[in-house]
Design a protein around this motif. Structure first.
Motif, short mmCIF file in Angstrom:
data_model
loop_
_atom_site.label_atom_id
_atom_site.label_comp_id
_atom_site.label_asym_id
_atom_site.label_seq_id
_atom_site.Cartn_x
_atom_site.Cartn_y
_atom_site.Cartn_z
N THR A 1 -3.60 10.92 -2.17
CA THR A 1 -2.75 11.89 -2.86
C THR A 1 -1.55 11.20 -3.51
OG1 THR A 1 -1.50 12.34 -0.84
CG2 THR A 1 -3.37 13.78 -1.30
N ALA A 2 -1.19 11.68 -4.69
CA ALA A 2 0.00 11.19 -5.39
C ALA A 2 1.19 12.04 -4.98
CB ALA A 2 -0.21 11.28 -6.90
N GLU A 3 2.30 11.39 -4.67
CA GLU A 3 3.50 12.10 -4.21
C GLU A 3 4.66 11.78 -5.15
OE1 GLU A 3 3.27 14.10 -1.72
OE2 GLU A 3 1.41 13.46 -0.73
N SER A 4 5.34 12.82 -5.65
CA SER A 4 6.53 12.58 -6.47
C SER A 4 7.66 12.09 -5.56
CB SER A 4 6.95 13.84 -7.21
OG SER A 4 7.32 14.85 -6.30
N SER A 5 8.57 11.29 -6.13
CA SER A 5 9.64 10.71 -5.32
C SER A 5 10.80 10.33 -6.22
CB SER A 5 9.12 9.45 -4.60
OG SER A 5 8.94 8.40 -5.53
N GLY A 6 11.80 9.70 -5.60
CA GLY A 6 12.97 9.24 -6.36
C GLY A 6 12.77 7.90 -7.02
N ALA A 7 11.53 7.43 -7.11
CA ALA A 7 11.14 6.20 -7.80
C ALA A 7 11.43 4.94 -6.98
CB ALA A 7 11.76 6.14 -9.19
N SER A 8 11.69 3.81 -7.64
CA SER A 8 11.53 2.49 -7.05
C SER A 8 12.25 2.24 -5.72
CB SER A 8 11.97 1.43 -8.06
OG SER A 8 11.08 1.39 -9.15
N VAL A 9 13.57 2.42 -5.69
CA VAL A 9 14.31 2.15 -4.45
C VAL A 9 13.85 3.09 -3.34
CG1 VAL A 9 16.59 2.11 -3.37
CG2 VAL A 9 16.31 1.22 -5.69
N ALA A 10 13.70 4.35 -3.68
CA ALA A 10 13.23 5.33 -2.70
C ALA A 10 11.83 4.97 -2.20
CB ALA A 10 13.23 6.72 -3.33
N ASN A 11 10.97 4.48 -3.09
CA ASN A 11 9.60 4.15 -2.70
C ASN A 11 9.56 2.97 -1.73
OD1 ASN A 11 8.79 6.19 -4.34
ND2 ASN A 11 7.87 4.91 -5.91
N ALA A 12 10.40 1.99 -1.96
CA ALA A 12 10.48 0.85 -1.03
C ALA A 12 10.92 1.34 0.35
CB ALA A 12 11.43 -0.21 -1.55
N ASN A 13 11.86 2.25 0.38
CA ASN A 13 12.33 2.79 1.66
C ASN A 13 11.26 3.64 2.35
OD1 ASN A 13 14.96 1.67 1.81
ND2 ASN A 13 15.70 3.16 0.33
N LEU A 14 10.43 4.33 1.56
CA LEU A 14 9.32 5.10 2.13
C LEU A 14 8.29 4.18 2.79
CD1 LEU A 14 8.82 7.78 -0.67
CD2 LEU A 14 9.57 8.22 1.68
N ILE A 15 8.05 3.01 2.17
CA ILE A 15 7.16 2.02 2.78
C ILE A 15 7.79 1.51 4.08
CG2 ILE A 15 6.29 -0.34 2.57
CD1 ILE A 15 4.54 1.33 0.93
N ALA A 16 9.08 1.21 4.03
CA ALA A 16 9.79 0.67 5.20
C ALA A 16 9.69 1.61 6.39
CB ALA A 16 11.25 0.39 4.86
N SER A 17 9.79 2.91 6.13
CA SER A 17 9.79 3.90 7.21
C SER A 17 8.38 4.33 7.61
CB SER A 17 10.60 5.14 6.79
OG SER A 17 9.99 5.75 5.66
N GLY A 18 7.38 3.85 6.88
CA GLY A 18 6.00 4.24 7.18
C GLY A 18 5.63 5.61 6.68
N ASN A 19 6.44 6.17 5.76
CA ASN A 19 6.19 7.52 5.26
C ASN A 19 5.34 7.56 4.01
OD1 ASN A 19 7.51 9.06 7.26
ND2 ASN A 19 9.49 8.49 6.41
N THR A 20 4.87 6.41 3.55
CA THR A 20 3.86 6.36 2.49
C THR A 20 3.02 5.12 2.72
OG1 THR A 20 3.47 6.69 0.12
CG2 THR A 20 5.13 5.05 0.72
N ASP A 21 1.86 5.09 2.08
CA ASP A 21 0.94 3.96 2.27
C ASP A 21 0.98 2.98 1.11
OD1 ASP A 21 -0.25 4.95 4.75
OD2 ASP A 21 -0.99 6.58 3.49
#
Length: 325
Positions: A67-87
């Motif tokens: 699934t594609a998830e909208s987000s706050g883009a680059s910095v937010a996406n790196a933090n989502l990876i860090a927290s395990g909240n996206t793959d």
């Protein structure tokens, strides 16, 4: 008759339990995979959407749902990876480097579980100005009303770096941290004079502005631009051709970063390999999703890559001889 009814009821109950258990087992086996994208109006979201559709059509036998998830883009996406909240995540190569290495003030803890999959396409940093604003250069942004990207975005980082080359900070103008669509609306109705967009050329949000008001794309050239390129080697100079937006009659020259796809280190290598293979064997489907995706090719998969590769991505890129044994 009573006995037959009881047997029938019991049989139906057992069948229902069997069906329920089978359904639960299938649901348990299904693997749900998320891709953190960005603004719905940018290019990241259609990219993630195209990958998710390809995965659905090509990995049905593996019971994988992407699934594609909208987000706050680059910095937010790196933090989502860090927290395990996206793959998976799509993000700028500069921000990926800052995250992995722990840039002070941005990523105080290095995001070491952020690993690279592939470079995708260049993203132009486009400073869009109203023609009636009197802004003709980066220096003219002083004292104006300017959108610098949403909080946690790569756009904001790019804006800070570009402005610093001209000795300008956000304190020198009325800075607004807005999503792309908001920034577009604010320029159209006169509440903003300019906005930074780090997006592929031809972005819908910028086209939308240009259909309502006359715009220019500021040039980022000259000695100060060269200073920027020397300090940040992940930047390259790129053209924004005339005709990219309604009313844009002359070419502009700006700088660009690369959009890359990254994966969480903990993801199974086999899964990453399968999604990489599905992507690159269905590039025609991806290229239909956005005009800028025409630049994507497996041969360019390592261009501007600023992260160590995920083992699953490395396995696929070795298979197609992009990574040498």
């Amino acid at each position: 008759m009573f006995k037959k009814s009881v047997i029938c009821v019991v049989s139906l109950a057992l069948a229902a339990v069997f069906t329920l258990n089978t359904g639960q087992a299938q649901a348990a086996e299904r693997q749900f995979v998320s891709i953190a994208a960005g603004w719905v109006t940018g290019a990241y979201f259609p990219m993630a959407g195209a990958i998710s559709r390809i995965a659905f059509n090509n990995l049905k036998d593996d019971n994988i749902k992407v699934t594609a998830e909208s987000s706050g883009a680059s910095v937010a996406n790196a933090n989502l990876i860090a927290s395990g909240n996206t793959d998976f995540a799509i993000l700028q190569n500069d921000v990926a480097s800052y995250a992995y290495n722990g840039k002070e003030g941005m990523f105080d803890t290095p995001v070491k579980n952020l690993l690279g999959c592939a470079s995708l396409y260049p993203e132009h940093i486009q400073i869009i100005v109203r023609k009636d604003s009197g802004i003709e250069s980066v220096a003219d942004l002083k004292g104006k009303r300017v959108a610098v990207g949403p909080i946690g975005s790569g756009t904001t980082v790019n804006a800070e770096q570009i402005l610093s080359a001209w000795d300008i900070s956000f304190d020198d103008f009325q800075a607004e941290q807005l999503q792309a669509r908001q920034a577009a609306d604010y320029i159209k109705d006169g509440r903003l004079d300019a906005a930074f967009f780090t997006v592929a050329v031809g972005a819908a949000a910028i086209k939308d502005i240009a259909t309502v008001v006359d715009i220019d794309v500021l040039d980022i050239v000259g000695p100060k631009a060269q200073q920027l390129l020397d300090e940040y080697p992940f930047y390259t100079q790129q053209p924004v051709p005339a005709g990219s937006y309604p009313g844009l009659e002359e070419d502009s020259t700006t700088i660009a970063v690369m959009a890359i796809m990254a994966a969480r280190k903990e993801l199974d290598s086999d899964l990453v390999y399968k999604i990489m293979k599905a992507m690159y064997t269905n590039l025609d489907r991806i290229k239909e999703a956005h005009a800028k995706f025409q630049d994507i090719s497996v041969e360019n998969a390592l261009d501007g890559m600023t992260l160590p590769l995920h083992p699953g991505a490395e396995k696929y890129l070795k298979e197609v001889a992009v990574v040498k044994e």
